[in-house]
Motif scaffolding. Sequence first.
Motif, PDB file in Angstrom:
ATOM      1  N   LEU A 273     -44.304  99.228 -39.632  1.00  0.00           N
ATOM      2  CA  LEU A 273     -45.697  98.975 -39.265  1.00  0.00           C
ATOM      3  C   LEU A 273     -45.879  99.564 -37.837  1.00  0.00           C
ATOM      4  CD1 LEU A 273     -46.709  95.208 -39.886  1.00  0.00           C
ATOM      5  CD2 LEU A 273     -47.446  97.345 -41.075  1.00  0.00           C
ATOM      6  N   TYR A 274     -44.697  99.522 -37.155  1.00  0.00           N
ATOM      7  CA  TYR A 274     -44.525 100.296 -35.582  1.00  0.00           C
ATOM      8  C   TYR A 274     -44.787 101.599 -35.996  1.00  0.00           C
ATOM      9  CZ  TYR A 274     -43.082 101.341 -31.066  1.00  0.00           C
ATOM     10  OH  TYR A 274     -43.067 101.723 -29.527  1.00  0.00           O
ATOM     11  N   TYR A 275     -43.960 102.343 -36.882  1.00  0.00           N
ATOM     12  CA  TYR A 275     -44.101 103.642 -37.203  1.00  0.00           C
ATOM     13  C   TYR A 275     -45.126 104.156 -38.334  1.00  0.00           C
ATOM     14  CZ  TYR A 275     -40.111 104.177 -34.190  1.00  0.00           C
ATOM     15  OH  TYR A 275     -39.275 104.182 -32.834  1.00  0.00           O
ATOM     16  N   GLU A 276     -46.270 103.476 -38.456  1.00  0.00           N
ATOM     17  CA  GLU A 276     -47.082 103.740 -39.476  1.00  0.00           C
ATOM     18  C   GLU A 276     -47.765 105.173 -39.255  1.00  0.00           C
ATOM     19  OE1 GLU A 276     -50.910 101.676 -41.668  1.00  0.00           O
ATOM     20  OE2 GLU A 276     -50.187 100.839 -39.943  1.00  0.00           O
ATOM     21  N   GLY A 277     -47.774 105.940 -40.500  1.00  0.00           N
ATOM     22  CA  GLY A 277     -48.102 107.278 -40.521  1.00  0.00           C
ATOM     23  C   GLY A 277     -47.071 108.148 -39.803  1.00  0.00           C
ATOM     24  N   GLN A 278     -45.752 107.856 -39.566  1.00  0.00           N
ATOM     25  CA  GLN A 278     -44.761 108.803 -39.053  1.00  0.00           C
ATOM     26  C   GLN A 278     -43.610 108.991 -39.786  1.00  0.00           C
ATOM     27  OE1 GLN A 278     -44.040 108.188 -34.803  1.00  0.00           O
ATOM     28  NE2 GLN A 278     -45.799 106.850 -34.488  1.00  0.00           N
ATOM     29  N   ASN A 279     -42.913 110.038 -39.737  1.00  0.00           N
ATOM     30  CA  ASN A 279     -41.632 110.382 -40.569  1.00  0.00           C
ATOM     31  C   ASN A 279     -40.604 109.470 -40.194  1.00  0.00           C
ATOM     32  OD1 ASN A 279     -41.270 111.506 -37.924  1.00  0.00           O
ATOM     33  ND2 ASN A 279     -40.587 113.533 -38.988  1.00  0.00           N
ATOM     34  N   LEU A 280     -40.768 108.417 -39.337  1.00  0.00           N
ATOM     35  CA  LEU A 280     -39.671 107.468 -38.829  1.00  0.00           C
ATOM     36  C   LEU A 280     -39.482 106.329 -39.660  1.00  0.00           C
ATOM     37  CD1 LEU A 280     -39.440 108.006 -35.047  1.00  0.00           C
ATOM     38  CD2 LEU A 280     -37.874 108.794 -36.611  1.00  0.00           C
ATOM     39  N   GLN A 281     -40.591 106.326 -40.519  1.00  0.00           N
ATOM     40  CA  GLN A 281     -40.759 105.097 -41.428  1.00  0.00           C
ATOM     41  C   GLN A 281     -39.370 105.421 -42.457  1.00  0.00           C
ATOM     42  OE1 GLN A 281     -44.540 105.071 -43.265  1.00  0.00           O
ATOM     43  NE2 GLN A 281     -45.109 103.145 -42.120  1.00  0.00           N
ATOM     44  N   LEU A 282     -38.975 103.976 -42.693  1.00  0.00           N
ATOM     45  CA  LEU A 282     -37.731 103.668 -43.588  1.00  0.00           C
ATOM     46  C   LEU A 282     -37.939 103.307 -44.842  1.00  0.00           C
ATOM     47  CD1 LEU A 282     -35.382 102.088 -40.781  1.00  0.00           C
ATOM     48  CD2 LEU A 282     -35.743 104.399 -41.290  1.00  0.00           C
ATOM     49  N   ARG A 283     -37.395 103.777 -45.805  1.00  0.00           N
ATOM     50  CA  ARG A 283     -37.456 103.335 -47.299  1.00  0.00           C
ATOM     51  C   ARG A 283     -36.393 102.622 -47.860  1.00  0.00           C
ATOM     52  NH1 ARG A 283     -38.293 108.881 -50.344  1.00  0.00           N
ATOM     53  NH2 ARG A 283     -36.371 109.300 -48.976  1.00  0.00           N
ATOM     54  N   HIS A 284     -36.641 101.877 -48.692  1.00  0.00           N
ATOM     55  CA  HIS A 284     -35.207 100.953 -49.253  1.00  0.00           C
ATOM     56  C   HIS A 284     -35.254 101.058 -50.656  1.00  0.00           C
ATOM     57  CE1 HIS A 284     -37.871  97.657 -50.406  1.00  0.00           C
ATOM     58  NE2 HIS A 284     -38.570  97.841 -49.428  1.00  0.00           N
ATOM     59  N   ARG A 285     -34.218 100.931 -51.113  1.00  0.00           N
ATOM     60  CA  ARG A 285     -34.025 100.885 -52.610  1.00  0.00           C
ATOM     61  C   ARG A 285     -32.768 100.160 -53.136  1.00  0.00           C
ATOM     62  NH1 ARG A 285     -29.842 104.693 -53.559  1.00  0.00           N
ATOM     63  NH2 ARG A 285     -29.572 106.240 -51.580  1.00  0.00           N
ATOM     64  N   GLU A 286     -32.687  99.811 -54.282  1.00  0.00           N
ATOM     65  CA  GLU A 286     -31.426  99.017 -54.914  1.00  0.00           C
ATOM     66  C   GLU A 286     -30.704  99.964 -55.880  1.00  0.00           C
ATOM     67  OE1 GLU A 286     -31.637  95.009 -55.972  1.00  0.00           O
ATOM     68  OE2 GLU A 286     -32.918  94.513 -54.433  1.00  0.00           O
ATOM     69  N   GLU A 287     -29.194  99.941 -55.635  1.00  0.00           N
ATOM     70  CA  GLU A 287     -28.687 100.866 -56.275  1.00  0.00           C
ATOM     71  C   GLU A 287     -27.385 100.286 -56.804  1.00  0.00           C
ATOM     72  OE1 GLU A 287     -26.281 105.144 -55.899  1.00  0.00           O
ATOM     73  OE2 GLU A 287     -28.204 104.921 -55.121  1.00  0.00           O
ATOM     74  N   GLU A 288     -27.055  99.891 -57.973  1.00  0.00           N
ATOM     75  CA  GLU A 288     -26.080  99.219 -58.402  1.00  0.00           C
ATOM     76  C   GLU A 288     -25.788  97.596 -57.675  1.00  0.00           C
ATOM     77  OE1 GLU A 288     -22.699 101.391 -58.342  1.00  0.00           O
ATOM     78  OE2 GLU A 288     -23.304 102.959 -59.806  1.00  0.00           O
ATOM     79  N   ASP A 289     -27.082  97.005 -57.705  1.00  0.00           N
ATOM     80  CA  ASP A 289     -26.974  95.732 -56.950  1.00  0.00           C
ATOM     81  C   ASP A 289     -26.668  95.909 -55.512  1.00  0.00           C
ATOM     82  OD1 ASP A 289     -27.768  94.519 -59.239  1.00  0.00           O
ATOM     83  OD2 ASP A 289     -25.600  94.069 -59.692  1.00  0.00           O
TER      84      ASP A 289
ATOM     85  N   PRO B  15     -25.139 101.865 -37.773  1.00  0.00           N
ATOM     86  CA  PRO B  15     -26.376 102.077 -36.878  1.00  0.00           C
ATOM     87  C   PRO B  15     -27.664 101.846 -37.476  1.00  0.00           C
ATOM     88  CG  PRO B  15     -24.650 103.818 -36.888  1.00  0.00           C
ATOM     89  CD  PRO B  15     -24.203 103.034 -37.967  1.00  0.00           C
ATOM     90  N   LEU B  16     -27.938 102.097 -38.524  1.00  0.00           N
ATOM     91  CA  LEU B  16     -29.363 102.097 -39.101  1.00  0.00           C
ATOM     92  C   LEU B  16     -29.889 100.578 -39.087  1.00  0.00           C
ATOM     93  CD1 LEU B  16     -31.898 103.789 -39.854  1.00  0.00           C
ATOM     94  CD2 LEU B  16     -31.118 103.437 -42.199  1.00  0.00           C
ATOM     95  N   ILE B  17     -28.990  99.777 -39.352  1.00  0.00           N
ATOM     96  CA  ILE B  17     -29.032  98.304 -39.519  1.00  0.00           C
ATOM     97  C   ILE B  17     -29.340  97.807 -38.104  1.00  0.00           C
ATOM     98  CG2 ILE B  17     -28.038  96.013 -40.003  1.00  0.00           C
ATOM     99  CD1 ILE B  17     -28.960  97.422 -42.437  1.00  0.00           C
ATOM    100  N   THR B  18     -28.326  98.272 -37.076  1.00  0.00           N
ATOM    101  CA  THR B  18     -28.377  98.037 -35.757  1.00  0.00           C
ATOM    102  C   THR B  18     -29.803  98.262 -35.093  1.00  0.00           C
ATOM    103  OG1 THR B  18     -26.180  98.191 -35.648  1.00  0.00           O
ATOM    104  CG2 THR B  18     -27.438  98.371 -33.479  1.00  0.00           C
ATOM    105  N   ARG B  19     -30.153  99.484 -35.242  1.00  0.00           N
ATOM    106  CA  ARG B  19     -31.554 100.006 -35.014  1.00  0.00           C
ATOM    107  C   ARG B  19     -32.511  99.034 -35.310  1.00  0.00           C
ATOM    108  NH1 ARG B  19     -33.711 102.501 -30.999  1.00  0.00           N
ATOM    109  NH2 ARG B  19     -34.597 100.342 -30.729  1.00  0.00           N
ATOM    110  N   ILE B  20     -32.639  98.634 -36.622  1.00  0.00           N
ATOM    111  CA  ILE B  20     -33.723  97.835 -37.313  1.00  0.00           C
ATOM    112  C   ILE B  20     -33.669  96.698 -36.598  1.00  0.00           C
ATOM    113  CG2 ILE B  20     -34.292  96.669 -39.481  1.00  0.00           C
ATOM    114  CD1 ILE B  20     -33.419  98.833 -40.920  1.00  0.00           C
ATOM    115  N   LEU B  21     -32.516  95.942 -36.438  1.00  0.00           N
ATOM    116  CA  LEU B  21     -32.413  94.637 -35.698  1.00  0.00           C
ATOM    117  C   LEU B  21     -32.783  94.655 -34.416  1.00  0.00           C
ATOM    118  CD1 LEU B  21     -29.104  93.129 -37.291  1.00  0.00           C
ATOM    119  CD2 LEU B  21     -31.554  92.827 -38.049  1.00  0.00           C
ATOM    120  N   GLN B  22     -32.602  95.799 -33.603  1.00  0.00           N
ATOM    121  CA  GLN B  22     -32.909  95.901 -32.141  1.00  0.00           C
ATOM    122  C   GLN B  22     -34.526  96.231 -32.111  1.00  0.00           C
ATOM    123  OE1 GLN B  22     -31.245  95.583 -29.348  1.00  0.00           O
ATOM    124  NE2 GLN B  22     -29.059  95.554 -30.530  1.00  0.00           N
ATOM    125  N   GLY B  23     -35.049  96.386 -33.203  1.00  0.00           N
ATOM    126  CA  GLY B  23     -36.569  96.775 -33.188  1.00  0.00           C
ATOM    127  C   GLY B  23     -36.847  98.027 -33.035  1.00  0.00           C
TER     128      GLY B  23
END
Length: 326
Positions: free
Chosen positions: A32-48, A241-249
């Motif tokens: 929501l913070y980066y709405e409309g920007q290329n810094l938005q993150l995507r998620h998926r599930e691969e092999e559980d 690092p990516l998880i850390t960035r998400i948790l830091q905000g």
Amino acid sequence: MEYTHPTALIPCGQDKYMSKNELLLHLKTYNLYYEGQNLQLRHREEEDEFIVEGLLNISWGLRRPIRLQMQDDHERIRPPPSSSSWHSGCNLGAQGTTLKSLTVPTVQISEVDMPAESSETPSPTDSRGLKPVQEDTPQLMRTRSDVGVRRRGNVRTSSDQRRIRRHRFSINGHFYNHKTSVFTPAYGSVTNVRINSTMTTPQVLKLLLNKFKIENSAEEFALYVVHSSGEKQKLKNSDYPLITRILQGPCEQISKVFLMEKDQVEEVTYDVAQYIKFEMPVLKSFIQKLQEEEDREVEKLMRRYTVLRLMIRQRLEEIAETPETI
């Protein structure tokens, strides 16, 4: 109920886990913070396995120059310039062909031919009626004459500027010398790499160094989370690092991820960071008050043990004076 299953726990470091539902809430806030920007993150599930991927901003915090790999050991092949390009009329020594420059004939003007009412110096022209030569044109290298050389003084010629540009390359708009391959990024300038939530700190470091063809070993560097308060937290090799960035905000005005040298930076805890931004007189007053408090505590302890010592001595004297009983 599915989030109570062990597979719903997401690793975020060594012996650290969080629920998938909690991570999704942080991820929603981040996007929501980066709405409309290329810094938005995507998620998926691969092999559980739950995977988040996207761009991670990393700020340069290096104090020493870094070594960059040469792209090619041989000189690049450049196409010959067309007649309409800005290279026309220039001395292209790199291609082995030299275009003949126009020579300016020497014209002697007597005082009789000089107009009396004109005080301006005539512009040099050639014998075929070309337009006057403009010495201040930055792109085209005009014909050289003795007058032109004296008029330019120490200004670099176009061929010199071309030779310098040929050996200057850019990272994020900051130039380095292609011959020496030594470069120091501007402190605080930002770059980014595309990673996912399963990549650890060493993997992200290697990816960043490979992106810019940096010869230095990844062991020389580390990733730090730097807060606006001055707190510096070094990411461990087992961290993501990516998880850390998400948790830091998402807000980088509060915290940023920096690439720094391991031997140049020390971690700063939150308790220490609270005092970093105070002025020196304020810090000295804090030290003085702490010293006074310490002196008071020492005096208390000394009085207490003095009293205890007296009590023990009195008791020993009483035992010594009492007759021995059978």
